[in-house]
Scaffold this motif. Structure first.
Motif, PDB file in Angstrom:
ATOM      1  N   PRO A 276       0.795  -1.236   0.000  1.00  0.00           N
ATOM      2  CA  PRO A 276       0.000   0.000   0.000  1.00  0.00           C
ATOM      3  C   PRO A 276       0.823   1.279   0.000  1.00  0.00           C
ATOM      4  O   PRO A 276       0.298   2.350  -0.309  1.00  0.00           O
ATOM      5  CB  PRO A 276      -0.830  -0.117   1.293  1.00  0.00           C
ATOM      6  N   ALA A 277       2.108   1.198   0.323  1.00  0.00           N
ATOM      7  CA  ALA A 277       2.937   2.400   0.334  1.00  0.00           C
ATOM      8  C   ALA A 277       3.278   2.883  -1.071  1.00  0.00           C
ATOM      9  O   ALA A 277       3.605   4.055  -1.263  1.00  0.00           O
ATOM     10  CB  ALA A 277       4.233   2.144   1.108  1.00  0.00           C
ATOM     11  N   VAL A 278       3.213   1.992  -2.042  1.00  0.00           N
ATOM     12  CA  VAL A 278       3.618   2.341  -3.410  1.00  0.00           C
ATOM     13  C   VAL A 278       2.507   3.116  -4.103  1.00  0.00           C
ATOM     14  O   VAL A 278       1.371   2.653  -4.178  1.00  0.00           O
ATOM     15  CB  VAL A 278       3.964   1.080  -4.222  1.00  0.00           C
ATOM     16  N   THR A 279       2.862   4.284  -4.616  1.00  0.00           N
ATOM     17  CA  THR A 279       1.877   5.067  -5.373  1.00  0.00           C
ATOM     18  C   THR A 279       1.638   4.416  -6.732  1.00  0.00           C
ATOM     19  O   THR A 279       0.505   4.147  -7.109  1.00  0.00           O
ATOM     20  CB  THR A 279       2.374   6.511  -5.574  1.00  0.00           C
ATOM     21  N   CYS A 280       2.723   4.179  -7.462  1.00  0.00           N
ATOM     22  CA  CYS A 280       2.564   3.588  -8.792  1.00  0.00           C
ATOM     23  C   CYS A 280       3.861   2.942  -9.234  1.00  0.00           C
ATOM     24  O   CYS A 280       4.943   3.242  -8.724  1.00  0.00           O
ATOM     25  CB  CYS A 280       2.134   4.642  -9.818  1.00  0.00           C
ATOM     26  N   SER A 281       3.741   2.050 -10.199  1.00  0.00           N
ATOM     27  CA  SER A 281       4.896   1.541 -10.925  1.00  0.00           C
ATOM     28  C   SER A 281       4.957   2.289 -12.248  1.00  0.00           C
ATOM     29  O   SER A 281       3.948   2.801 -12.740  1.00  0.00           O
ATOM     30  CB  SER A 281       4.777   0.033 -11.167  1.00  0.00           C
ATOM     31  N   ILE A 282       6.158   2.361 -12.809  1.00  0.00           N
ATOM     32  CA  ILE A 282       6.304   3.132 -14.056  1.00  0.00           C
ATOM     33  C   ILE A 282       7.011   2.294 -15.125  1.00  0.00           C
ATOM     34  O   ILE A 282       8.142   2.592 -15.528  1.00  0.00           O
ATOM     35  CB  ILE A 282       7.027   4.475 -13.811  1.00  0.00           C
ATOM     36  N   PRO A 283       6.338   1.236 -15.601  1.00  0.00           N
ATOM     37  CA  PRO A 283       6.939   0.439 -16.672  1.00  0.00           C
ATOM     38  C   PRO A 283       7.011   1.228 -17.967  1.00  0.00           C
ATOM     39  O   PRO A 283       6.181   2.095 -18.232  1.00  0.00           O
ATOM     40  CB  PRO A 283       5.967  -0.745 -16.799  1.00  0.00           C
ATOM     41  N   GLY A 284       8.010   0.910 -18.772  1.00  0.00           N
ATOM     42  CA  GLY A 284       8.114   1.527 -20.089  1.00  0.00           C
ATOM     43  C   GLY A 284       7.153   0.879 -21.057  1.00  0.00           C
ATOM     44  O   GLY A 284       6.641  -0.226 -20.824  1.00  0.00           O
ATOM     45  N   GLY A 285       6.923   1.573 -22.163  1.00  0.00           N
ATOM     46  CA  GLY A 285       6.063   1.034 -23.214  1.00  0.00           C
ATOM     47  C   GLY A 285       6.410   1.678 -24.536  1.00  0.00           C
ATOM     48  O   GLY A 285       6.320   2.895 -24.661  1.00  0.00           O
ATOM     49  N   ARG A 286       6.830   0.853 -25.505  1.00  0.00           N
ATOM     50  CA  ARG A 286       7.199   1.421 -26.807  1.00  0.00           C
ATOM     51  C   ARG A 286       6.194   1.099 -27.902  1.00  0.00           C
ATOM     52  O   ARG A 286       6.380   1.461 -29.051  1.00  0.00           O
ATOM     53  CB  ARG A 286       8.589   0.918 -27.213  1.00  0.00           C
ATOM     54  N   SER A 287       5.098   0.398 -27.509  1.00  0.00           N
ATOM     55  CA  SER A 287       4.047   0.088 -28.486  1.00  0.00           C
ATOM     56  C   SER A 287       2.715   0.091 -27.752  1.00  0.00           C
ATOM     57  O   SER A 287       2.660  -0.116 -26.535  1.00  0.00           O
ATOM     58  CB  SER A 287       4.286  -1.284 -29.112  1.00  0.00           C
ATOM     59  N   PRO A 288       1.614   0.313 -28.475  1.00  0.00           N
ATOM     60  CA  PRO A 288       0.293   0.245 -27.829  1.00  0.00           C
ATOM     61  C   PRO A 288       0.051  -1.087 -27.133  1.00  0.00           C
ATOM     62  O   PRO A 288      -0.530  -1.133 -26.047  1.00  0.00           O
ATOM     63  CB  PRO A 288      -0.670   0.463 -28.993  1.00  0.00           C
ATOM     64  N   LYS A 289       0.518  -2.185 -27.727  1.00  0.00           N
ATOM     65  CA  LYS A 289       0.305  -3.509 -27.125  1.00  0.00           C
ATOM     66  C   LYS A 289       1.004  -3.608 -25.773  1.00  0.00           C
ATOM     67  O   LYS A 289       0.428  -4.135 -24.803  1.00  0.00           O
ATOM     68  CB  LYS A 289       0.824  -4.601 -28.076  1.00  0.00           C
ATOM     69  N   GLN A 290       2.231  -3.123 -25.677  1.00  0.00           N
ATOM     70  CA  GLN A 290       2.932  -3.151 -24.396  1.00  0.00           C
ATOM     71  C   GLN A 290       2.179  -2.338 -23.347  1.00  0.00           C
ATOM     72  O   GLN A 290       2.039  -2.765 -22.203  1.00  0.00           O
ATOM     73  CB  GLN A 290       4.349  -2.596 -24.558  1.00  0.00           C
ATOM     74  N   VAL A 291       1.695  -1.182 -23.739  1.00  0.00           N
ATOM     75  CA  VAL A 291       0.961  -0.319 -22.813  1.00  0.00           C
ATOM     76  C   VAL A 291      -0.323  -1.004 -22.358  1.00  0.00           C
ATOM     77  O   VAL A 291      -0.682  -0.970 -21.172  1.00  0.00           O
ATOM     78  CB  VAL A 291       0.667   1.040 -23.459  1.00  0.00           C
ATOM     79  N   GLU A 292      -1.025  -1.631 -23.284  1.00  0.00           N
ATOM     80  CA  GLU A 292      -2.266  -2.339 -22.931  1.00  0.00           C
ATOM     81  C   GLU A 292      -1.984  -3.454 -21.934  1.00  0.00           C
ATOM     82  O   GLU A 292      -2.718  -3.622 -20.942  1.00  0.00           O
ATOM     83  CB  GLU A 292      -2.907  -2.908 -24.200  1.00  0.00           C
ATOM     84  N   ASP A 293      -0.935  -4.222 -22.193  1.00  0.00           N
ATOM     85  CA  ASP A 293      -0.599  -5.329 -21.293  1.00  0.00           C
ATOM     86  C   ASP A 293      -0.243  -4.802 -19.903  1.00  0.00           C
ATOM     87  O   ASP A 293      -0.653  -5.376 -18.886  1.00  0.00           O
ATOM     88  CB  ASP A 293       0.575  -6.132 -21.864  1.00  0.00           C
TER      89      ASP A 293
END
Length: 327
Positions: A276-293
């Motif tokens: 609960p302490a984590v606000t967010c994770s910030i994964p990278g995304g170089r394509s719409p599919k990566q972002v969707e996943d």
């Protein structure tokens, strides 16, 4: 999409956000049109927090986000970073003149009057013992150049020191299945002080995607090729500081724990949200599919206690002896 408060900013940010290092550079070749499609898809899916830096592609990443703002009407938050343009990268370089110049350049790149969240970019530890640096940042907030500021760090000790400054709203730190030490002490202190936590490298440079193999190759300009031993920047930035072969073994041990219908990457992102302490994770995304996943991980059900315990066993067997006390 789920949202959590970021520090004392009053903002609610998407628990899976967008890390823009990969669309700037040092992850191999970049395709701006694909990057823009990924950024647009992130907004479509409710992602409202984008993390970049002035050195990602020498400002290229910031300029792509400025383009996104021109092309879309929805509000979103942008965090950038300053300090790594210094050469040499020394504590003395974190002075009013340099920080002001870096921030003015980012304001121009981002095409804004004020940066939402400016983070010192993994500064030398000595910077954290110089209150005058934070007085400069306080002055830039008062001048309307920054809305808020935080610090991106390498080590837990640096995070604990940084949050002693009352103006620090957020800490960005590596936190993933292979780098669990921040949860031991730091997370509780951050919660107590109302400091947001941005979990960077949540997929351990792609290891936790489950798609890398011993045969995987990386481009000449990909940090996974040139920084495995810390030749360019902190070794912990690449594969969480784990030896690549050992990391692959750990991934194989994790795969049977992933629930049906999920990818290992989604499972790894959901694991981060379990704290609960984590606000967010910030994964990278170089394509719409990566972002969707990536975005889909925000709405997955909680991981069971039994599975969390099994993940802990994998960490203790493969990663903890090699990374826990180093960062």
């Amino acid at each position: 999409m789920q949202y959590r408060p970021l520090g004392r900013t009053g903002w609610n940010v998407s628990t899976v956000s967008f890390g823009a290092w990969a669309i700037g550079g040092t992850w191999g070749a970049v395709d701006d049109e694909a990057s823009m499609k990924a950024l647009h898809r992130a907004l479509d899916l409710g992602i409202n927090f984008f993390d970049t830096a002035d050195v990602y592609g020498d400002g290229h990443s910031e300029r792509l986000i400025a383009r996104l703002r021109r092309e879309r009407s929805e509000p979103f938050y942008v965090a950038s970073k300053a300090g790594r343009r210094l050469s040499p990268h020394t504590a003395d370089g974190y002075n009013k003149a340099n920080l002001t110049a870096f921030i003015e350049r980012s304001l121009k790149n981002l095409e804004v009057e004020a940066i939402d969240l400016l983070q010192l970019h993994c500064p030398p530890v000595e910077v954290l013992y110089r209150p005058e640096v934070f007085e400069v940042l306080d002055g830039l907030v008062k001048a309307g150049k920054l809305r808020h500021y935080g610090v991106s760090v390498e080590k837990v000790e640096e995070a604990l020191k940084a949050i002693e400054y009352p103006g620090v709203q957020s800490i960005q730190i590596i936190y993933n299945i292979f780098r669990q030490r921040p949860a031991d002490l730091f997370f509780g202190e951050a919660q107590r002080r109302g400091v947001g936590i941005l979990a960077r490298l949540p997929l351990s440079s792609g290891l936790l995607s489950g798609k890398l193999t011993r045969e995987s190759t990386f481009a000449q300009d990909d940090h996974r090729n040139f920084n495995r031993e810390g030749a360019a920047f902190d070794k912990g930035e690449t594969f969480s500081g784990l030896d690549f072969e050992l990391g692959l073994q750990a991934v194989e041990a994790l795969k049977p724990l992933v629930p049906a219908g999920q990818t290992l990457a989604q499972f790894a992102l959901r694991w981060i949200q379990m704290h609960p302490a984590v606000t967010c994770s910030i994964p990278g995304g170089r394509s719409p599919k990566q972002v969707e996943d990536n975005a889909a991980a925000a709405d997955l059900p909680a991981i069971t206690p039994e599975t969390m315990a099994a993940v802990q066993q994998v960490y203790e067997r493969f990663a903890k002896p090699h990374v826990h006390q180093r960062w």
